[in-house]
Scaffold this active site. Sequence first.
Site, PDB file in Angstrom:
ATOM      1  N   ASP A 430       3.748   5.790 -11.742  1.00 17.84           N
ATOM      2  CA  ASP A 430       2.222   5.340 -11.783  1.00 17.84           C
ATOM      3  C   ASP A 430       1.178   5.160 -12.887  1.00 17.84           C
ATOM      4  O   ASP A 430       2.332   6.116 -13.948  1.00 17.84           O
ATOM      5  CB  ASP A 430       1.207   6.413 -11.019  1.00 17.84           C
ATOM      6  CG  ASP A 430       0.117   5.557 -10.356  1.00 17.84           C
ATOM      7  OD1 ASP A 430       0.278   4.781 -10.577  1.00 17.84           O
ATOM      8  OD2 ASP A 430      -0.409   6.475  -9.306  1.00 17.84           O
ATOM      9  N   GLU A 479       2.084  -2.554  -8.219  1.00 12.18           N
ATOM     10  CA  GLU A 479       1.296  -2.862  -7.534  1.00 12.18           C
ATOM     11  C   GLU A 479       0.247  -4.023  -8.106  1.00 12.18           C
ATOM     12  O   GLU A 479      -0.015  -5.342  -7.381  1.00 12.18           O
ATOM     13  CB  GLU A 479       0.359  -1.636  -7.946  1.00 12.18           C
ATOM     14  CG  GLU A 479      -1.304  -0.782  -7.374  1.00 12.18           C
ATOM     15  CD  GLU A 479      -1.693  -0.127  -7.380  1.00 12.18           C
ATOM     16  OE1 GLU A 479      -2.586   0.145  -6.918  1.00 12.18           O
ATOM     17  OE2 GLU A 479      -1.477   0.913  -8.833  1.00 12.18           O
ATOM     18  N   GLU A 485      -6.769   1.397  -1.597  1.00 15.25           N
ATOM     19  CA  GLU A 485      -7.236   2.281  -2.286  1.00 15.25           C
ATOM     20  C   GLU A 485      -8.184   2.829  -2.566  1.00 15.25           C
ATOM     21  O   GLU A 485      -9.014   3.938  -2.285  1.00 15.25           O
ATOM     22  CB  GLU A 485      -5.757   2.905  -3.014  1.00 15.25           C
ATOM     23  CG  GLU A 485      -6.127   2.223  -4.063  1.00 15.25           C
ATOM     24  CD  GLU A 485      -4.564   3.252  -4.721  1.00 15.25           C
ATOM     25  OE1 GLU A 485      -5.264   2.341  -6.301  1.00 15.25           O
ATOM     26  OE2 GLU A 485      -3.180   2.886  -4.485  1.00 15.25           O
TER      27      GLU A 485
END
Length: 680
Positions: A430, A479, A485
Amino acid sequence: MRKDYRLLPLFLLLLILIKPATAYGSNPAPLKTREYKTLSPDGKITLTVYVGEGIRYQVESGSIRILDPSKIALNLADGKEMPGVNPSVKRERREKIFDTITPSLYKKSVVSDNYSLLVLTFKEGFEVEFRVFDDGVAYRFKTGFPGSVTVKSETAEFNFDSDHDAWYQYLNRWGKGDKYYTTFENAYVNTRLSETAGSDSLIVAPLVVDLGSRKVAITEADLEDYPGMFLKRGKREFSLEGEFAPVPRTTSISGSGPVDPGNLEAVVTGDRYDYIAITKGTRSFPWRVIAIVEDDVALADNDIVYRLASPSRISDESWIKPGKVSWDWWIENDLWGVDFVAGVNYRTYREYIRFAAENRLEYIIIDVGFSEPGDIMKVNPDLRLEELISYADSMNVGIIAWAGWLAIKNQMEEACARYSAMGIKGFKIDFMNRDDQEVIKFYYALAETAAKYKLVLDFHGASKPTGLNRTWPNVLTSEGVKGQEWCRWTNPDQPKHAVTFPFIRMLAGPVDFTPGVFRSESRERFRISWIGSMGQGTRAHQMAMYVVFESPLQMLSDSPSRYRENQECTDFIASVPTVWDETRALGGKIGEYIIMARRTGETWFIGALTSWTERKVEIDLSFLPDGKYTLELFRDGANANRYAQDYKKEIRVVSSGEKISVDLASGGGWAGMLTPEKTE
């Protein structure tokens, strides 16, 4: 009679002024311009390359001008522009290629790879390779210089002839870092080309331009050891051009923002070198890609990026396991009906493993809290990780561990070796939030190292994919999209977004969107809530996402407790494959609705999504092989417009060629599974 020649110079000047426009639009063609023309295999797309004062290319589809002559160049640090002012073509090579790709982890098991090849080799020591497909054009530079080269900048123009509509997302920021800092997560806007912001406002590729009878998507492929391409308004009217983040000189380490402030990222505050890459002197550079189709539907099922990516570098892919994963972060480990306090601890993740095993899910993720911020090697002791892995192995469930990219960047080999030996199956990485050369090199380095230790990867907080999933198939998903989210801290128009990005962002590759929120609400009832998070759209909308969105690693984002309370819906989404033998886009329009069909073996799944606008759509089953099929479907309930979780399950028999009329509620959806009826 004596002739008066005094007017001759004026006459010649007038002839020059009224000369028809040349290949360079309103500008006269330079002297000694050479033309090289190539047609797509089906003869419908024409590429014309002009070599004179540099290199320009022009693209037409039938009688439609796709791109006016557009300049391409690489500008090197020694002041040399490649191709320079008057490049000299040493030789040209043409070839028709008819090939197939047989991927093991993709949205189809066979990909046709047919194109017309044009390679121009220049005396100055470089080549430009063009490929003309039936659905687009791509080009790249190839160099053969000794040692390394420093690339100061690249010129990539995309010149349109008039003011067309376009769909695109601007680079978004959280108020820190320089102009190239972004999460690559923004809503798409729809404006005219003339209404795009000025050259300081960067657009994240892919971008789609609507020419009426043609749709054009601009992106890139095979991005390796080189920065990603943003787009911005070009110098001429109705023009776009590429911009590339320079190499960072220094970075500062900071918290990752409002979502997970304890985790670290490297932020470039504006201190960058005056070049975009130092790279090998002998190499192929990334492809610049122009996909060309006749309608929106063809954008939703397009393979051009995958075709252009480098082939797999993993000789034995049998260990790579796609699948679905029970995810903890969305619901903050919100469990109920259990006899322990849920949190980032052993008993909680043991429960996730039990739930995954019950529903034949391949993985669970241990997200934020797996390790200390910034140090992947310091595991949270409350997890009792070795014991947890042993239990997961006994239940045939894999564990994927979360890490910020800085936590693994400097101890990559050590981390991959250690956790692979322990039995961890992969990493979710991430907060890269950049796509300059440093970060792109990280993607490839980690993909290779992870493959060495048989680990799969999910690049979250990442830039758009450019074919890395073909080159390193252990990279299951990325992503690079404004995922669900965002409903935790904003009120996005998520249903509209869900019927927009499959035509644009998903053209680039798999997407980690995090679907399957069963606490999903109507437009009027939706509330922002960090704890007890809500999604948007109907229950059937959330279920259909599993068919519409492409991702070999697909999240079940809601709580195991809620999934157990809605078991028949859970059974369906758990049954949806994540890789496919065949994919067909059946209908849709950007920003309005989409219908996708996908096949594994003899079983077909169909998903339909709409925006907040109610609509009736028709699903034409003529694509099915002849015969009868058992259809298990989930549709919006009679009161889904008010109570979004209202749905209806039906089972009936249908035939190939039948047309199914579907009523989609506001933010609605439809999901179905078709299995052939067995004949005696």
